[in-house]
Each structure stands twice: as C-alpha cells, then as structure tokens.
Design an enzyme around this catalytic site. Structure first.
Site, PDB file in Angstrom:
ATOM      1  N   ASP A 199      43.235  15.849  21.610  1.00  0.00           N
ATOM      2  CA  ASP A 199      42.125  16.305  22.737  1.00  0.00           C
ATOM      3  C   ASP A 199      42.702  17.438  23.656  1.00  0.00           C
ATOM      4  OD1 ASP A 199      39.888  15.596  24.199  1.00  0.00           O
ATOM      5  OD2 ASP A 199      39.861  13.884  23.381  1.00  0.00           O
ATOM      6  N   HIS A 269      36.739  19.203  22.117  1.00  0.00           N
ATOM      7  CA  HIS A 269      37.939  18.369  22.517  1.00  0.00           C
ATOM      8  C   HIS A 269      39.061  19.182  21.861  1.00  0.00           C
ATOM      9  CE1 HIS A 269      36.151  15.071  24.578  1.00  0.00           C
ATOM     10  NE2 HIS A 269      35.142  15.291  23.862  1.00  0.00           N
ATOM     11  N   GLU A 333      30.820  15.475  21.650  1.00  0.00           N
ATOM     12  CA  GLU A 333      30.835  16.373  22.924  1.00  0.00           C
ATOM     13  C   GLU A 333      31.361  17.606  22.649  1.00  0.00           C
ATOM     14  OE1 GLU A 333      31.455  12.723  26.136  1.00  0.00           O
ATOM     15  OE2 GLU A 333      33.389  13.652  25.146  1.00  0.00           O
TER      16      GLU A 333
HETATM   17  C1  NAG Z   1      33.409   9.855  25.706  1.00  0.00           C
HETATM   18  C2  NAG Z   1      34.411  10.720  24.906  1.00  0.00           C
HETATM   19  C3  NAG Z   1      35.906  10.477  25.117  1.00  0.00           C
HETATM   20  C4  NAG Z   1      36.113   9.869  26.388  1.00  0.00           C
HETATM   21  C5  NAG Z   1      35.275   8.560  26.597  1.00  0.00           C
HETATM   22  C6  NAG Z   1      35.822   7.715  27.831  1.00  0.00           C
HETATM   23  C7  NAG Z   1      33.611   9.545  22.973  1.00  0.00           C
HETATM   24  C8  NAG Z   1      33.250   9.649  21.620  1.00  0.00           C
HETATM   25  N1  NAG Z   1      33.949  10.812  23.644  1.00  0.00           N
HETATM   26  O1  NAG Z   1      32.766  10.508  26.837  1.00  0.00           O
HETATM   27  O2  NAG Z   1      36.404  11.486  24.823  1.00  0.00           O
HETATM   28  O3  NAG Z   1      37.645   9.635  26.681  1.00  0.00           O
HETATM   29  O4  NAG Z   1      33.866   8.816  26.469  1.00  0.00           O
HETATM   30  O5  NAG Z   1      35.112   6.711  28.070  1.00  0.00           O
HETATM   31  O6  NAG Z   1      33.788   8.539  23.526  1.00  0.00           O
END
Ligand code: NAG
Length: 773
Positions: A199, A269, A333
C-alpha cells in the site's frame, strides 16, 4: 525419618488423590459455527481419557498432521497426551477418508461408546470435524477426562470462500504473529487468509527483480499521529517478508487448510512502490513512502509500458510464491488526477481509442484497461484475479471475481453479470471499525460501527438476486485494515470475538442462525481464546442495555442483561455502582434527568461501567413522527432517537444519530397538552469527508390541532466552508414564548458546496436530540 515403605505408601496416596482429582467434564456439541445437524443417540457415552488413541490412515501424511493437531488440542484443553498411530485399536478417535461424503469440506462426527469416528471425503473435511470435536471439549483448563455423549453430527459449510483479510502494509506483523492469526482463523473454520501486502504506506513482500521495493518501499520515516492530525511521531517504521518467509507461511496455512490469497493493490495505493521506482509514476517523483493515512493521488502511470511490465513482473513472482487460484490485484480507490494531466496516459487513451461516456470518464476506462491487462497476465499463468468492486467501473475483465466492499451493490451488479462475488461490505464486516457505542473508551479506531450483533446479522446473499444469480455469491470475508492497529494484540482485540460471528455467517445454515444461542455458545468459545492466550474484546461480558421510550408514561425504559455469571448493579445518582447499589431485577424507568450507571459484579472482578446521561426537556419521550424516514442504513430506531433524552457522541453510526440525505427533516412532537415553549435546541454531527454537512436552515412551527402550523422561529446560516471543522454543532433557536400542543421542527436539506469533492450532490445531515425548552 521415612522408611522406604512409608515413602511408597505416601506416593500411592498421592496417585490416588490425583486420580480422584481428575474431573470428568461433559462435551457440548453446540459449537461455533453451529453444525448443520446434530442427532443425539441414546447409547452410552464415550470416555476420552489419556488411554484413548488417535488413529489415522497409514501413509497419509496430511491426515497424520490432522491427527497430531487433534492430539495437541486435546492436550491443551484436558492435559491428556494421546497417542497418535496408524495402527487400529479399540477405544480410539479414528480419522477416516470417506468418499461418500459429498461436500469436499463436509464431515461426519460419530460418537458411540466404542469410539469416535471423524470422516470427510478430504483431509480438509476431517480437519473441520476435528475443530468441532475440539470446540466441544470444555476449555476451562485443568486435567480432566471428557464424557462425549453418543451423537451423529453431519456438517458442511454454506460458502466455499470463507475469508479474513489482514492488512500488513499500514502496520506490519511479524511471521510468528501471522502464524498465530492463522491458528485463530483455523479455530473459526476460515479457509482463506487474504494478505494485503502493499500500500502507499509500505511494501511488505520481497521481489527479487526489484530489490528497491523492500530496500526503500518497506520503510517509512515516521507515522502520522491519530487521524491525520498533521503531527508525526518521528519514529522510523519498517518491515517486510522475504520470499522464504512467505513460503513458510503458505505451508503453515496450508497445513491448516487455509489458502493465502496475496494482494498487490494496483494501480492505486502504490506510493511505496513509486518511492522505490519513481520512474513508474506519471511525474517521475520524487515520492516518499507515505507517512499519513488516506488515498494517495500518486498512482502507477497507466501510459508507461515499463510500469505495466513492472506490475506483471511483480505478479509473476507473487504467483511463484503463492499457489492460490486467486491473485488479488486490488483496484480500489485509484484517483485519476495524475492520469488526467499525464501525456503518456493521454496518449494511451488515444491509442486504445478509449472514450468517456455518460457513466465514466476516459481515465476510469483507462483503469479498466490496466485491470484487464493484468487479468490476461494472471490468466496466462493459470490463475484468476480478484479485485475490489471499483473494477466494475468501465467493465469487468472476463474472469474476474469481485470483492464488494463499498456496499452490497457492487456484488449485486457482478452477480447479475454472472461474475463470482465475495461479499465484504464496510457496513458490516470492517473489523477496523468500532465494536462498541462507547467509542470514548475504545482504542482509537478509524470510525464506523460494527458490533458483534451487526456482524452476526450480516446476510451475504441479497434477496434482489434471482436464485440463479445467488449462486455467484461464493463467500464472505471480513477485513482488518490496520491504519489504527499498531500491535498484534490490538489486531486480536479487533478480530475476536467478531470473527466468531463471521464464522457463523460463513459456515452455518442461514435457518440455523440465532443471536441469543450464538451468544451462549460464544461464552464457551471464549474459554478457548483464553486457553490459547488470544486477546479478545470483552464487551459481551459488560452490561448490555436496551433502551425504549415509553410515550404513555413519558419515560425511558432501560433493560439490562449480561452473559456469564454475576449480578448487575446500577445507580441513578452519578455514583459508581457497587454491591451496595441497586441490584438489577426488572427494567428501570427513567422519568427525570438522570446519570445512569450499571456494571456486572462477578467473583472474578467487575465489568466496565455502562453509562448514560438522560436529559429531559419538554418534548422528551413524547409522541414524535417524522414526515420522511431517515436514509437507508441510518434510520436505526426511527423518530424516537430524536427525543429519547440521550445525546449522540462523535460517532454518527452508533444508532444515536439519524441521517438524512437529500430530504428535509420534519419532526412533529405531540406535547400532549398546551405547553409554554421559547427555544429549540438540536445538534448535528459533521464529517465533511463523508458527505455530512451542517444544517443551514431550520424552522420551528407550532399548532393547537396538529394540522395548521404557524412559524414561530427560524435559523439561517451561511454555507459551510472547507476550513470549517468537523464535529458536533449545537443549534439554538430562540423565539418569543408561546403556548403550543404540537411543535414541528424542520431542517432543510442541503447540497455539497462547490469546494467539496462531491460538489452539487445532496449532502447528509445527521441530527440528534431535538430539545424543546
Ligand atoms: C478503504 C480502503 C482501505 C482502507 C480502509 C479503511 C478498501 C478496499 N479500501 O477506504 O485502503 O484501509 O477503507 O477502513 O477498503
């Protein structure tokens, strides 16, 4: 002085005593996850003692391993060290391969006076039977024999993909901790450990062809304190797994029938990779391994062939380490700002004839170009991709499996397009979210709210799908993101016992689910946590309160319960409850301002204090109606939330706030008799990043008949600015005192301001406790 005979005599007394001390406990087959079918038999029971042997089929190394696991489990919970052997004997626990059992992970556990038989068509099935036997044996410690009532249990899982995700990028977990995590997954019949290996904040997997990924990408110079406060801890942070270590984990997990699904999150990421190889970013850098949380705009350059080859090279090494049929390539994202102004990305869009349409921008379609290309590569190696639900945007790659995380909707769409789906919605199974409403007394978490009960009530198969489409829901998973989880002990705390609730979602038959029965079974499972030294959340043993407004008597009714032993004591005067306080027997009625506190007192100690401040104003516990219902997911107990005397805290998801998006909030109170009033007070909870704004216009009207209202007061505020802070905003509307029987409070809907990422869209307003004074 003792003679030799005297000593012998004493010794045999000691043996006799220890024999008598050896207690016999009864096995209980009501385990988690609840088996499909448990049929009791009237025959006499089987006694498990140190003389019992565990038998496995000769020349079957996997089964021998399973037999040894069982011996280890039994030794831990009974102190009896059983012999493991491939030679048959009487009074044995026999592990058997039986091809007549149709489900590959199913098992049959048969107990009779002569022995125990655990059969499966594969060693995996036998392993789950072993888990059930293990959990049936009370884990309260001490030496003991076990009486196993005669029974036949037939069981198999509801879903074939039963996952748990661990993010080792934001915070790294050493190999031994991951092994421990695998152990606790095995206890819950989970069969996939999804490892989020890369990440923005750290690259954690050794890639031989690109050594800088770990030399540079696995280290960040420091970490932001709290929720992106702008202050940093100044402490370097690092960690990664060598390929050898990962292979060792694959093997360790495999022995426990858990497949590790590796994730390389791309093309977003990726800032840690870019810090290592800046040439793969659109601007060429320099970049640093990110020291804060969130979503970085620095992503892989989709127009640069070398950058895409880099991703393929990484995936090639990943595929060599991990035998999993699924390779997770992320896809969530991915901001498109860099691509928008990158000549190479724009050239790619042209060359590939990618066009924007009503649904998506050209850059969004460029992302699906990248994903499809990676899919082709992964497929060429005989594997399949999994991606987060964003991979739907711009069209799914042909064989992609989708992990639906933002909601169930991505999963629904994918199933309708006949793609496999793993449901992992942040609304229910994000284990980085809070598990208690009392967020002030929890370790700092990202936000959100997913209590044990909420996880338990998660249903992965949506009704809107046809029976045919429902088959594409192959499983469910919970995710443990670790921005706010720096230690392994905390990772366990956030996982347990919510994983127990998840296990029942993943494994048990839907018709068999029952939360009350689950809670009772959970208490026994927790004995296994304790015995194995797992850290877990203890909310279950705190006071559980149910609140109900009673408009008849104008009071709040508080019903209390807890699990396990102990008595509940409560106070209403702000003092801390002790055995001298009121002992809870029947629901408590609250009619005036009260500081209510309760706790369970047990011989082993006291639970945490449950605390509630209840404020009465003229509209509290009076009949209240809302003209329009709150928005989906934020309606909780409905209108009474607004006048139950309890004010919401900073977390808007705990059920103490009602959320409305794109509709006016119109609340009408029936004060029952003409009452003099001169002020309205209400609070809003603002989280701008979550599209939640403050109210701008509010009106107060009164009526004598509940039909014709006249306005008596109002408030009008300017639009929120970007620099305005988040948090609670208290609104007060004063007006010339009037006598009224009905009071209507209207809070007008607002749109997101022009400076906001979602500009022009309807905003949410979260409101709580409308007080009439
Ligand atoms: C989301 C992000 C993740 C993050 C998380 C925290 C996903 C697929 N993506 O925004 O990178 O750590 O929430 O709850 O979950």
């Amino acid at each position: 002085r003792l003679t030799k005979t005297g000593m012998l005599f004493l010794c045999s007394i000691a043996t006799l005593l220890s024999c008598q001390e050896r207690q016999v406990v009864k096995a209980d087959y009501q385990v988690i996850p609840m088996p499909r079918e448990i049929v009791a038999d009237n025959q006499s029971a089987f006694k498990l003692t140190s003389a019992t042997t565990i038998h496995f089929p000769a020349d079957n190394a996997q089964m021998e391993k399973v037999a040894n696991f069982l011996a280890g489990y039994i030794e831990t919970s009974t102190g009896n060290k059983l012999k493991v052997s491939s030679t048959e004997s009487a009074q044995a626990i026999s592990l058997v391969i039986d091809e007549s059992i149709s489900n590959k992970e199913g098992y049959e556990l048969t107990v009779s006076a002569d022995g125990v038989r655990i059969a499966g068509s594969t060693p995996a099935g036998v392993f789950y039977g072993v888990q059930t036997l293990r959990k049936s044996i009370p884990a309260t410690g001490g030496k003991k024999d076990v009486e196993l009532a005669a029974v036949k249990i037939s069981d198999y899982p509801r879903f074939s993909y039963r996952g748990m995700m661990l993010d080792v990028s934001r915070h790294f977990q050493p190999v031994d901790s991951v092994k421990n995590y695998i152990d606790l997954l095995a206890l819950h019949n989970v069969n996939r450990l999804h490892m989020h290996l890369t990440d923005d904040q750290g690259w954690r997997i050794e890639i031989k062809k690109y050594p800088k990924l770990t030399e540079i990408g696995s280290k960040r110079k420091e970490t932001v304190i709290g929720r992106n406060t702008g202050e940093y801890d100044g402490k370097p942070y690092e960690g990664y797994y060598t390929q050898e270590q990962l292979k060792e984990l694959v093997k360790y997990a495999g022995e426990r029938f858990i497949t590790i699904v590796p994730e390389i999150d791309l093309p977003g990421h990726q800032q840690a990779a870019l810090a290592s190889y800046p040439e793969f970013g659109c601007s060429g850098g320099p970049y640093e391994v990110w020291t804060q949380w969130g979503v970085s705009e620095n992503v892989i350059c989709a127009g640069n062939d070398q950058a895409l080859t880099f991703l393929e090279d990484v995936l090639a090494e990943v595929i060599d380490i991990f035998p999993s049929e699924y390779i997770h390539i992320g896809g969530d994202e991915c901001p498109k700002v860099r691509w928008e102004s990158c000549p190479k990305c724009q050239a790619r869009i042209k060359a590939e004839n990618i066009k924007a349409d009503k649904l998506h921008s050209a850059e969004a379609y460029l992302q699906s170009y990248v994903i499809s290309r990676m899919e082709k590569f992964v497929e060429s190696k005989g594997r399949h991709i999994i991606g987060w639900d964003e991979i739907l945007e711009g069209g799914l790659a042909p064989n992609a499996t989708v992990m639906s995380w933002r909601s169930m909707d991505g999963g629904i769409q994918s199933a309708q397009q006949h793609h496999d789906v793993i449901m992992t919605p942040s609304s229910h199974v994000y284990f980085d979210h809070y598990q208690s409403t009392d967020t002030d007394n929890e370790p700092l978490a990202i936000g959100g709210f997913s209590s044990l009960e909420k996880v338990y009530n998660f249903e992965p198969v949506p009704d809107v799908l046809t029976e045919e489409e429902q088959k594409y829901i192959i499983g469910a998973q919970a995710n443990l993101w670790t921005e706010y989880i720096p230690t392994y002990a905390q990772a366990q705390y956030m996982t347990l016992p919510r994983l127990a609730a998840l296990a029942e979602v993943q494994w048990s038959a839907k018709e068999k689910k029952d939360y009350q029965s689950f809670l009772n079974r959970c208490v026994k499972l927790i004995d296994h946590y304790i015995l194995n030294g797992y850290n877990f959340a203890k909310h279950l043993f705190d006071v559980n309160a149910e609140l109900k407004t009673d408009t008849e008597s104008g009071s709040l009714i508080i019903s209390l319960s807890t699990l396990g032993d102990g008595e509940i004591y409560y106070t209403t005067d702000g003092s801390v409850p002790s055995v001298k306080s009121n002992k809870y027997e029947t629901p408590v009625q609250i009619k005036t301002d009260t500081h209510f506190q309760a706790r369970v007192i047990r011989s082993s100690g006291e639970s945490r204090v449950y605390e509630e401040k209840i404020y009465f104003s003229k509209g509290t516990m009076k009949p209240i109606v809302l003209t329009e219902e709150p928005s989906k997911g934020y309606s909780f107990n409905g209108a009474p939330v607004l006048n139950d005397g309890i004010k919401g805290n900073g977390n808007y998801k705990t059920g103490r706030w009602l959320g409305f998006q794109g509709k006016d909030i119109v609340a009408t109170f029936d004060l029952k008799e003409a009452t003099e009033i001169s002020k309205i007070r209400f609070a809003t909870n603002v989280v701008k990043g979550d599209w939640i704004m403050d109210a701008r216009q509010a009106y107060v009207s009164v009526s004598d008949d509940g039909k014709t209202f006249r306005e008596v007061g109002k408030e009008e505020l300017p639009e929120m600015q970007m620099a305005d802070k988040d948090g609670l905003f208290v609104h007060e509307i004063d007006f010339t005192s009037v006598k009224a029987k009905y009071v209507q409070v209207t809070i007008k809907k607002v749109n997101l301001p022009s400076w906001h990422g979602g500009a022009g869209n309807p905003a949410f307003i979260f409101v709580d406790e409308i007080e009439i004074l």
